[in-house]
Design a protein around this motif. Structure first.
Motif, mmCIF file in Angstrom:
data_model
loop_
_atom_site.group_PDB
_atom_site.id
_atom_site.type_symbol
_atom_site.label_atom_id
_atom_site.label_comp_id
_atom_site.label_asym_id
_atom_site.label_seq_id
_atom_site.Cartn_x
_atom_site.Cartn_y
_atom_site.Cartn_z
ATOM 1 N N MET A 1 20.590 -18.658 13.254
ATOM 2 C CA MET A 1 22.057 -19.045 13.001
ATOM 3 C C MET A 1 22.027 -20.102 11.861
ATOM 4 N N ALA A 2 23.143 -19.861 11.104
ATOM 5 C CA ALA A 2 23.512 -20.872 10.143
ATOM 6 C C ALA A 2 24.405 -21.802 10.162
ATOM 7 N N MET A 3 24.253 -22.632 9.393
ATOM 8 C CA MET A 3 25.138 -23.789 9.320
ATOM 9 C C MET A 3 25.597 -23.944 7.895
ATOM 10 N N TYR A 4 26.908 -24.058 7.839
ATOM 11 C CA TYR A 4 27.608 -24.221 6.322
ATOM 12 C C TYR A 4 28.748 -25.103 6.412
ATOM 13 N N GLU A 5 28.789 -25.615 5.013
ATOM 14 C CA GLU A 5 29.906 -26.323 4.781
ATOM 15 C C GLU A 5 30.631 -25.952 3.522
ATOM 16 N N ILE A 6 31.899 -25.904 3.424
ATOM 17 C CA ILE A 6 32.523 -25.338 2.348
ATOM 18 C C ILE A 6 33.974 -26.374 2.092
ATOM 19 N N LYS A 7 33.503 -26.957 0.897
ATOM 20 C CA LYS A 7 34.610 -28.067 0.454
ATOM 21 C C LYS A 7 35.376 -27.970 -0.826
ATOM 22 N N ALA A 8 36.758 -28.053 -0.935
ATOM 23 C CA ALA A 8 37.150 -28.221 -2.378
ATOM 24 C C ALA A 8 37.380 -29.686 -2.355
ATOM 25 N N LEU A 15 34.106 -27.015 -6.073
ATOM 26 C CA LEU A 15 34.014 -26.480 -4.776
ATOM 27 C C LEU A 15 32.563 -26.883 -4.544
ATOM 28 N N TYR A 16 31.996 -27.133 -3.352
ATOM 29 C CA TYR A 16 31.001 -27.691 -2.826
ATOM 30 C C TYR A 16 30.649 -26.464 -1.608
ATOM 31 N N VAL A 17 29.505 -25.909 -1.752
ATOM 32 C CA VAL A 17 28.984 -25.081 -0.763
ATOM 33 C C VAL A 17 27.809 -25.454 -0.164
ATOM 34 N N THR A 18 27.476 -25.569 1.097
ATOM 35 C CA THR A 18 26.086 -26.014 1.482
ATOM 36 C C THR A 18 25.776 -24.891 2.603
ATOM 37 N N LEU A 19 24.817 -24.386 2.495
ATOM 38 C CA LEU A 19 24.163 -23.059 3.406
ATOM 39 C C LEU A 19 23.009 -23.649 3.854
ATOM 40 N N SER A 20 22.779 -23.451 5.256
ATOM 41 C CA SER A 20 21.423 -23.680 5.647
ATOM 42 C C SER A 20 21.143 -22.597 7.021
ATOM 43 N N GLY A 21 19.734 -22.543 7.102
ATOM 44 C CA GLY A 21 19.303 -21.322 8.181
ATOM 45 C C GLY A 21 19.418 -20.006 7.638
ATOM 46 N N SER A 22 19.482 -19.089 8.663
ATOM 47 C CA SER A 22 19.851 -17.727 8.253
ATOM 48 C C SER A 22 21.155 -17.361 8.596
ATOM 49 N N VAL A 23 21.758 -16.466 8.010
ATOM 50 C CA VAL A 23 23.082 -16.034 8.321
ATOM 51 C C VAL A 23 23.170 -14.417 8.751
ATOM 52 N N SER A 24 24.045 -14.365 9.760
ATOM 53 C CA SER A 24 24.360 -13.133 10.577
ATOM 54 C C SER A 24 25.375 -12.446 9.554
ATOM 55 N N ALA A 25 25.713 -11.170 9.973
ATOM 56 C CA ALA A 25 26.847 -10.367 9.373
ATOM 57 C C ALA A 25 28.198 -11.098 9.551
ATOM 58 N N ASP A 26 28.307 -11.443 11.105
ATOM 59 C CA ASP A 26 29.693 -12.004 11.336
ATOM 60 C C ASP A 26 29.437 -13.460 10.462
ATOM 61 N N GLU A 27 28.632 -14.166 10.408
ATOM 62 C CA GLU A 27 28.624 -15.603 9.678
ATOM 63 C C GLU A 27 28.833 -15.309 8.265
ATOM 64 N N SER A 30 32.427 -15.117 8.018
ATOM 65 C CA SER A 30 33.143 -16.467 8.078
ATOM 66 C C SER A 30 32.985 -17.467 6.905
ATOM 67 N N ILE A 31 31.682 -17.231 6.218
ATOM 68 C CA ILE A 31 31.582 -18.022 5.094
ATOM 69 C C ILE A 31 32.447 -17.341 3.840
ATOM 70 N N PHE A 32 32.454 -16.191 3.703
ATOM 71 C CA PHE A 32 33.433 -15.664 2.577
ATOM 72 C C PHE A 32 34.795 -16.061 2.870
ATOM 73 N N GLU A 33 35.263 -16.044 3.905
ATOM 74 C CA GLU A 33 36.779 -16.429 4.182
ATOM 75 C C GLU A 33 36.964 -18.025 4.052
ATOM 76 N N SER A 34 35.986 -18.821 4.104
ATOM 77 C CA SER A 34 36.120 -20.365 4.136
ATOM 78 C C SER A 34 36.078 -20.543 2.701
ATOM 79 N N ILE A 35 35.306 -19.756 1.959
ATOM 80 C CA ILE A 35 35.363 -20.066 0.392
ATOM 81 C C ILE A 35 36.761 -19.608 -0.077
ATOM 82 N N LYS A 36 37.319 -18.325 0.258
ATOM 83 C CA LYS A 36 38.205 -17.893 -0.306
ATOM 84 C C LYS A 36 39.456 -18.823 0.060
#
Length: 120
Positions: A1-8, A15-27, A30-36
């Motif tokens: 399971m991934a944890m992430y933080e996206i902050k402008a 833009l600050y992007v922090t990713l940790s763990g492993s990412v599933s397709a659904d995640e 979600s990460i793509f949409e958060s960054i967008k």
């Protein structure tokens, strides 16, 4: 399971992007949409600092990361700093150069901030 933080940061146009763990397709969606969403509130010419020190991914599963890089590039990213020495660095760098930009690899947030502060 991934944890992430996206902050402008509008003031510093970063833009600050922090990713940790492993990412599933659904995640990854979600990460793509958060960054967008976050890049919609900053201006072209923004810098991106991506902390990947605790992130794990196999190169064959990195396609969604390339799509994020493409989105960042087409949205006007002027500088990319990656924190960590990810095993997929070569893949990301090869793709970055193909798209016309290069990301810099550093090993801690302090160094990344110094580099970005020098451009401001």
């Amino acid at each position: 399971m991934a944890m992430y933080e996206i902050k402008a940061d509008q003031e510093k146009n970063r833009l600050y992007v922090t990713l940790s763990g492993s990412v599933s397709a659904d995640e990854s969606v979600s990460i793509f949409e958060s960054i967008k969403s976050e890049i919609s509130i900053i201006k072209p010419g923004f810098a991106c600092i991506a902390d990947l020190t605790k992130f794990k991914i196999k190169p064959e599963h990195a396609e969604w990361m390339l799509q994020i890089q493409d989105m960042l590039s087409s949205s006007g990213m002027s500088q990319l700093i990656r924190i960590g020495d990810p095993m997929y660095r070569e893949l990301l760098e090869k793709h970055s150069k193909k798209e016309g930009y290069s990301g810099k690899i550093v090993y801690d947030l302090e160094t990344a901030l110094k580099i970005v502060d020098q451009r401001d």
